[in-house]
Design a protein around this motif. Structure first.
Motif, mmCIF file in Angstrom:
data_model
loop_
_atom_site.group_PDB
_atom_site.id
_atom_site.type_symbol
_atom_site.label_atom_id
_atom_site.label_comp_id
_atom_site.label_asym_id
_atom_site.label_seq_id
_atom_site.Cartn_x
_atom_site.Cartn_y
_atom_site.Cartn_z
ATOM 1 N N SER A 47 -1.788 19.790 30.144
ATOM 2 C CA SER A 47 -3.042 20.526 30.348
ATOM 3 C C SER A 47 -4.204 19.583 30.641
ATOM 4 N N GLY A 48 -4.027 18.302 30.370
ATOM 5 C CA GLY A 48 -5.101 17.352 30.626
ATOM 6 C C GLY A 48 -6.019 17.154 29.424
ATOM 7 N N LYS A 49 -5.893 18.026 28.430
ATOM 8 C CA LYS A 49 -6.709 17.911 27.218
ATOM 9 C C LYS A 49 -6.151 16.800 26.320
ATOM 10 N N SER A 50 -7.032 16.095 25.621
ATOM 11 C CA SER A 50 -6.516 15.050 24.735
ATOM 12 C C SER A 50 -6.071 15.675 23.420
ATOM 13 N N LEU A 51 -5.192 14.976 22.711
ATOM 14 C CA LEU A 51 -4.712 15.478 21.415
ATOM 15 C C LEU A 51 -5.851 15.504 20.404
ATOM 16 N N SER A 52 -6.808 14.571 20.565
ATOM 17 C CA SER A 52 -7.954 14.529 19.633
ATOM 18 C C SER A 52 -8.761 15.817 19.699
ATOM 19 N N GLU A 53 -8.767 16.428 20.881
ATOM 20 C CA GLU A 53 -9.555 17.670 21.035
ATOM 21 C C GLU A 53 -8.786 18.903 20.558
ATOM 22 N N ALA A 54 -7.466 18.772 20.495
ATOM 23 C CA ALA A 54 -6.629 19.938 20.187
ATOM 24 C C ALA A 54 -6.657 20.251 18.690
ATOM 25 N N PRO A 55 -6.480 21.542 18.339
ATOM 26 C CA PRO A 55 -6.441 21.890 16.917
ATOM 27 C C PRO A 55 -5.169 21.371 16.227
ATOM 28 N N SER A 56 -5.253 21.283 14.892
ATOM 29 C CA SER A 56 -4.092 20.821 14.118
ATOM 30 C C SER A 56 -2.947 21.825 14.230
ATOM 31 N N HIS A 57 -1.750 21.378 13.909
ATOM 32 C CA HIS A 57 -0.556 22.216 13.921
ATOM 33 C C HIS A 57 -0.323 22.864 15.287
ATOM 34 N N THR A 58 -0.433 22.065 16.341
ATOM 35 C CA THR A 58 -0.121 22.581 17.673
ATOM 36 C C THR A 58 0.871 21.644 18.355
ATOM 37 N N VAL A 59 1.579 22.203 19.323
ATOM 38 C CA VAL A 59 2.606 21.442 20.036
ATOM 39 C C VAL A 59 2.208 21.330 21.498
ATOM 40 N N HIS A 60 2.365 20.137 22.086
ATOM 41 C CA HIS A 60 1.902 19.904 23.460
ATOM 42 C C HIS A 60 2.985 19.258 24.302
ATOM 43 N N LEU A 61 3.146 19.807 25.507
ATOM 44 C CA LEU A 61 4.075 19.194 26.452
ATOM 45 C C LEU A 61 3.318 18.138 27.238
ATOM 46 N N GLY A 62 3.964 17.005 27.504
ATOM 47 C CA GLY A 62 3.275 15.964 28.256
ATOM 48 C C GLY A 62 4.198 14.799 28.576
ATOM 49 N N THR A 63 3.617 13.714 29.029
ATOM 50 C CA THR A 63 4.431 12.547 29.368
ATOM 51 C C THR A 63 3.972 11.329 28.588
ATOM 52 N N ILE A 64 4.954 10.516 28.232
ATOM 53 C CA ILE A 64 4.628 9.232 27.601
ATOM 54 C C ILE A 64 4.718 8.182 28.695
ATOM 55 N N LYS A 65 3.638 7.406 28.826
ATOM 56 C CA LYS A 65 3.588 6.413 29.900
ATOM 57 C C LYS A 65 3.337 5.028 29.335
ATOM 58 N N SER A 66 4.019 4.045 29.906
ATOM 59 C CA SER A 66 3.717 2.655 29.611
ATOM 60 C C SER A 66 3.110 2.108 30.888
ATOM 61 N N GLU A 67 1.847 1.788 30.832
ATOM 62 C CA GLU A 67 1.062 1.483 32.033
ATOM 63 C C GLU A 67 1.297 2.613 33.026
ATOM 64 N N ASP A 68 1.906 2.316 34.194
ATOM 65 C CA ASP A 68 2.067 3.426 35.142
ATOM 66 C C ASP A 68 3.436 4.068 35.104
ATOM 67 N N GLN A 69 4.278 3.499 34.278
ATOM 68 C CA GLN A 69 5.658 3.984 34.287
ATOM 69 C C GLN A 69 5.909 5.095 33.262
ATOM 70 N N VAL A 70 6.447 6.205 33.767
ATOM 71 C CA VAL A 70 6.752 7.303 32.846
ATOM 72 C C VAL A 70 8.003 6.958 32.050
ATOM 73 N N ILE A 102 13.871 5.805 22.957
ATOM 74 C CA ILE A 102 13.402 5.610 21.575
ATOM 75 C C ILE A 102 12.789 4.213 21.430
ATOM 76 N N GLN A 103 13.536 3.245 21.913
ATOM 77 C CA GLN A 103 13.091 1.849 21.796
ATOM 78 C C GLN A 103 11.765 1.636 22.530
ATOM 79 N N GLU A 104 11.651 2.195 23.734
ATOM 80 C CA GLU A 104 10.438 1.997 24.535
ATOM 81 C C GLU A 104 9.228 2.681 23.897
ATOM 82 N N VAL A 105 9.435 3.902 23.392
ATOM 83 C CA VAL A 105 8.306 4.625 22.789
ATOM 84 C C VAL A 105 7.830 3.882 21.534
ATOM 85 N N ILE A 106 8.769 3.425 20.723
ATOM 86 C CA ILE A 106 8.367 2.699 19.507
ATOM 87 C C ILE A 106 7.650 1.398 19.884
#
Ligand code: GDP
Length: 475
Positions: A47-70, A102-106
């Motif tokens: 959605s483009g919204k940051s997690l900081s702006e979102a209410p607690s106890h919510t679930v968000h679909l998105g991508t994890i990126k390391s620099e430009d790589q998904v 798992i390794q990359e996200v950690i």
């Protein structure tokens, strides 16, 4: 040290919360003050919204990126403020369960300032942040480890509170008395008594009843949590391995015609009616010259000591009635269930034979009254095995029954309760002999210390380290 009000460490921790290896989903958990802001740096919501702006106890679909790589497309579940398992901000990434992801996200979390969580650190934080009492935190580990319905029930009950409030309530009442008695010391010149000694006696009585009930529940609790240890014994070739295999219905123990081949003890578990039995197969229990076999014999005796149920196998051809009688005499102790199994009665009449009756008569003629049962079976032909299971099941019922509504299963709790009771006896003695307030207060403080150590109202780093290091990483 009182941890309740200590603000916990500032750093944000990360770990894989699901089992290692390939799975459909892997959950990576972040906990700490920066959990949400850190996640915003590596995770972009659809959605483009940051997690900081979102209410607690919510679930968000998105991508994890390391620099430009998904790295992955995944879900982020967020818990803000204190409303999480750990009592601090938490983000849980549900990623695709590849070890590489798992390794990359950690790694990414670490490079943004998180550090790897220690074993049990999430639960430790839950405790330090006042989310769980110490005994509840311990029950979390028990719940994860529970492998039978009964063990699961107890762990769940304890995790949800169990005896926490009861113990804490009594401790608070006692704490009031300690304070009043200590206050008297400030007025020692004037000989006043703020603390009503009669009320204190009554409170001590209540504490004693509660604690004794809990202590008594331990043996049942232990049987439920760890299983009931059963020793299978008898001469070499009596059919111990065969019986074990029959009970387990699979070929795990080695069956052999050569006497004394089952040299090592093998432990197998069996579940009957929701209770776990830990079967301990042993070498024969005859006197022997054979050194290796002798180790097995010693072990058999040790196992009988540790067992709550012993199955003794004999038969008319290989035993005398005196041998069987002697076995019962030598090994009988209060609380041990002895089941004499006349084995190798293949497809014969299953009622007791003259041989069995002779054993019965001889045992009945002894001065000591023995608590035992007798049954004819064929381990090989599987005769009367259902009856054997029924007897085991009835033993289990006796061994796991307790009058206490709450059951304790943890040896640390048992020790703390016993220590409290020892100090309590001293307080009672002190009251009876009109011991001075200052000395009375010392024993009451000791009771408070031991009671408090159960729920964690009093704790120290060493104890906590000991408890939480037994958890797995990510819990
Ligand atoms: P262990 O040394 O006590 O463990 O005895 P095993 O289980 O190895 O059995 C020794 C021998 O007795 C094997 O040949 C078994 O097949 C045999 N055996 C065990 N139970 C029975 C039984 O109920 N009936 C008969 N006929 N043979 C049995």
């Amino acid at each position: 040290m009182n941890h309740e009000k200590t603000p916990y460490t500032d750093d944000t921790i990360v770990a894989l919360a699901t089992a290692t290896g390939v799975g459909a989903i892997a959950v990576i958990r972040l906990s700490g003050k920066e959990a949400i802001t850190l996640s915003d740096k590596i995770f972009k919501t659809l959605s483009g919204k940051s997690l900081s702006e979102a209410p607690s106890h919510t679930v968000h679909l998105g991508t994890i990126k390391s620099e430009d790589q998904v790295i992955d497309e995944c879900l982020a579940t967020i818990f803000k403020g204190k409303k999480s398992y750990t009592g601090e901000p938490v983000v849980e990434f549900s990623c695709h369960g590849s070890p590489y992801i798992i390794q990359e996200v950690i790694k990414l979390c670490l490079s943004h300032g998180a550090r790897l969580a220690e074993a049990g650190e999430f639960t430790k934080r839950a405790f330090l942040n006042g989310k769980l009492a110490l005994n509840q935190a311990e029950a979390v580990a028990d719940l994860i480890a529970s492998d039978s319905q009964a063990a699961h029930q107890i762990a769940l009950q304890q995790m949800r509170g169990g005896f926490t409030s009861e113990i804490e309530g009594l401790r608070q009442e006692l704490l009031n008395f300690a304070s009043l008695i200590e206050l008297e010391l400030d007025f020692s010149e004037e000989d006043v008594a703020f603390a009503d000694r009669r009320q204190l006696e009554q409170l001590l009585q209540r504490i004693k009843t509660t604690l004794q009930r809990l202590v008594q529940s331990f043996s049942a609790g232990n049987a439920i949590k760890n299983g009931i240890p059963v020793a299978i014994v008898g001469k070499p070739n009596a059919g111990k391995s065969t019986l074990l295999n029959t009970l387990l219905n699979e070929e795990r123990a080695i069956v052999s015609d050569i006497a004394g081949t089952t040299r090592d003890t093998i432990e197998e578990t069996l579940h009957i009616a929701g209770v776990t039995f830990r079967f301990i197969d042993t070498a024969g229990i005859r006197d022997t010259q054979d050194k290796i076999e002798a180790i097995g014999v010693e072990k058999a005796k040790e196992k009988i000591k540790k067992a709550q149920i012993v199955l003794y196998l004999y038969n008319e051809k290989e035993n005398t009635t005196d041998e069987v009688v002697q076995f019962v005499q030598e090994n009988y102790r209060k609380g041990l269930k002895i089941l004499l199994l006349h084995n190798k009665t293949d497809n014969e009449y299953i009622g007791l034979s003259d041989f069995d009756k002779e054993i019965e008569e001889k045992l009945n003629h002894k001065e000591q009254k023995y608590d035992y049962s007798q049954l004819r079976i064929s381990a090989k032909e599987k005769n009367n095995i259902e009856a054997l299971k029924e007897i085991l099941s009835s033993y289990a019922k006796e061994l796991t029954t307790t009058e206490s509504a709450t059951i304790i299963t943890n040896i640390r709790h048992l020790e703390a309760l016993q220590q409290t009771l020892i100090a309590l006896d001293r307080v009672e003695e002190g009251l009876a002999t009109q011991l001075s307030g200052d000395l009375l207060a010392i024993d009451i403080r000791e009771m408070l210390y031991h009671l408090g150590s159960i729920t964690g109202a009093v704790s120290n780093d060493e104890v906590l380290g000991n408890i939480f290091s037994r958890f797995c990483i990510g819990k």
